[in-house]
Design a protein around this motif. Sequence first.
Motif, PDB file in Angstrom:
ATOM      1  N   LEU A 110       5.666 -23.871  19.056  1.00 33.20           N
ATOM      2  CA  LEU A 110       6.969 -23.587  19.662  1.00 33.20           C
ATOM      3  C   LEU A 110       7.168 -22.086  19.846  1.00 33.20           C
ATOM      4  O   LEU A 110       7.579 -21.629  20.932  1.00 33.20           O
ATOM      5  N   VAL A 111       6.870 -21.308  18.814  1.00 32.60           N
ATOM      6  CA  VAL A 111       7.037 -19.854  18.906  1.00 32.60           C
ATOM      7  C   VAL A 111       6.064 -19.275  19.924  1.00 32.60           C
ATOM      8  O   VAL A 111       6.415 -18.369  20.695  1.00 32.60           O
ATOM      9  N   LEU A 112       4.844 -19.796  19.959  1.00 28.31           N
ATOM     10  CA  LEU A 112       3.868 -19.342  20.960  1.00 28.31           C
ATOM     11  C   LEU A 112       4.379 -19.625  22.374  1.00 28.31           C
ATOM     12  O   LEU A 112       4.233 -18.791  23.280  1.00 28.31           O
ATOM     13  N   HIS A 113       5.002 -20.764  22.554  1.00 32.83           N
ATOM     14  CA  HIS A 113       5.564 -21.101  23.867  1.00 32.83           C
ATOM     15  C   HIS A 113       6.697 -20.141  24.235  1.00 32.83           C
ATOM     16  O   HIS A 113       6.757 -19.671  25.383  1.00 32.83           O
ATOM     17  N   LEU A 114       7.578 -19.838  23.303  1.00 30.66           N
ATOM     18  CA  LEU A 114       8.679 -18.922  23.596  1.00 30.66           C
ATOM     19  C   LEU A 114       8.146 -17.545  23.972  1.00 30.66           C
ATOM     20  O   LEU A 114       8.651 -16.896  24.899  1.00 30.66           O
ATOM     21  N   TRP A 115       7.134 -17.093  23.268  1.00 32.50           N
ATOM     22  CA  TRP A 115       6.530 -15.788  23.585  1.00 32.50           C
ATOM     23  C   TRP A 115       5.922 -15.818  24.993  1.00 32.50           C
ATOM     24  O   TRP A 115       6.064 -14.865  25.763  1.00 32.50           O
ATOM     25  N   ALA A 116       5.272 -16.946  25.331  1.00 28.59           N
ATOM     26  CA  ALA A 116       4.661 -17.065  26.654  1.00 28.59           C
ATOM     27  C   ALA A 116       5.726 -17.048  27.752  1.00 28.59           C
ATOM     28  O   ALA A 116       5.534 -16.432  28.811  1.00 28.59           O
TER      29      ALA A 116
END
Length: 527
Positions: free
Chosen positions: A173-179
């Motif tokens: 989820l955090v990786l997606h938000l960063w992306a």
Amino acid sequence: MRPIAGENFPGTRGVALAKRTSPLHLLTDWTKLSLPRKLAFTLLVFLLIAKVVSVVMRGPSPLVLDAAGYWELGGLVAEGDWLMMQRPIAFRTPAYPWLIGLFRAVFDNPLPVLVSFQGLLWVAGIGLVAALAVEISQRRQAAGLVVAMAIPMLASVVYVATMLTETLFVFSLVLHLWAVARLTRRPSLWAGVFVGLTLGLAILTRPVAMLVWIADLIYVITCWHWIPNPSTGPIGRRRGWISVALAGIVTVGCVSPWLARNHALFGKAMLTEFVGRNVWIVTFQDGSGAGLDLPATAAAVQLKTQLGDQGWERLAADERWRETWTVSKALTTSGMDDPSADRLMKAVATDAIAASPLAFGKKTVRRWINFWRTRATELPDQIADLDPDGTGARERLSSDLFAGQPIWGVTVAPVATGLRHRWSNSLAGNTLLMLATLASTMLLIWRRPTRAAGLWLGAILGYFATITAVLEIPAYRYRMIVEPIVLLVIALAIVSISTCDGGLRVWWGSGVKKFVGQKTGENEEEI
């Protein structure tokens, strides 16, 4: 004329804004830090890693209940059954079994390696939150603030030692938000592909993420049209919307194999069929649930008929029919397939809600508030809890609770003390954190430079709180998935009003000018 977003941050105009958030530029910023600041940040990172290592040293958590189920599914994946066709269940998604299966296929003793890997994912998740804070605020000081505030976070780290989806889901989820944040500043086809891959991973880990794209769209529209970024002109925005469309295509492509699997097994293209079990809990369970009576509807009659007179009498004798898994197992034992049983339970619960919508609504609002306030009273046990002095028969523990995997575990005094006095187990502490999160989100939305991020992160927090309140009994394991976002929101709010962002300096300067102006006027009147 109202200023554009970039003008609220010193040195962030045009292409310079894009360059400022590039990895090379951030590395250059790091080299420009003074030696004391470098040492302080290094110390913070060391303490963060040491905390995670200390938790891992306490040993793994038993492979029981859901963890045992995931471990078994991982075994099927390790044998080559990637779509788990041998287990026709509709209430699991495949990403976490794939992870377990990968480690079980590569390593003879995968449990220690998998626990260590999940520890790395937790640290990497905090690193991504720090990078995201810098990306949004354009202030490298935000990274140090995020790491410093993450050091006391202890309850969520315990989940790296158990075979549950929490750690992988939070990271994805955090990786997606960063992306998504990167795509809004630098639209490209590769950025769109990465956004789609990360959202697909999150959905395949937990289907609850399937509507996160709505919050992402709010952020993109706000950044590109309401509060435009000077680094994305008309050409950039056109490229950006192509990237957004590509992200959607990639996401659909990621989940399509699992949709096809479920269509082949159950005749319906779906990620999971689990809503019925969830709604049954919040509808019929006492306490946080609505505690409603079984309705006298066609769906309820069908359920009783499916169970048979004797089967229903056993469940009704001590009101065990209110227990979702008891009813679910009884239905599947009677011959119904897994998704059909779930759909029947959903129909019965929906009928009960329709008969008493006010009672259900009141409990739903209560669960929404308790989502933030629920204490983390129970965390997964580790070997250090089961055998603290190391005198127990660990071979027997390994055989009974850990599928014969090698186990380890020592008591780490600082961690044990921290867990006994953890913030998440305090009702007052959770309430204070809820209020701080609300105030921080409102501040981000109120200030124009952070308005887009405030709307985005606030929508994500509200989404997870609402979906959990509607479908689940509040528990810490459901709230811990938003802890990194709470950390991000509070860090951004602090940076937003700090002197390094000009916030306090501007407000203080305005107040001083106003005060001095009043005093000058009074003196002139006296003269």
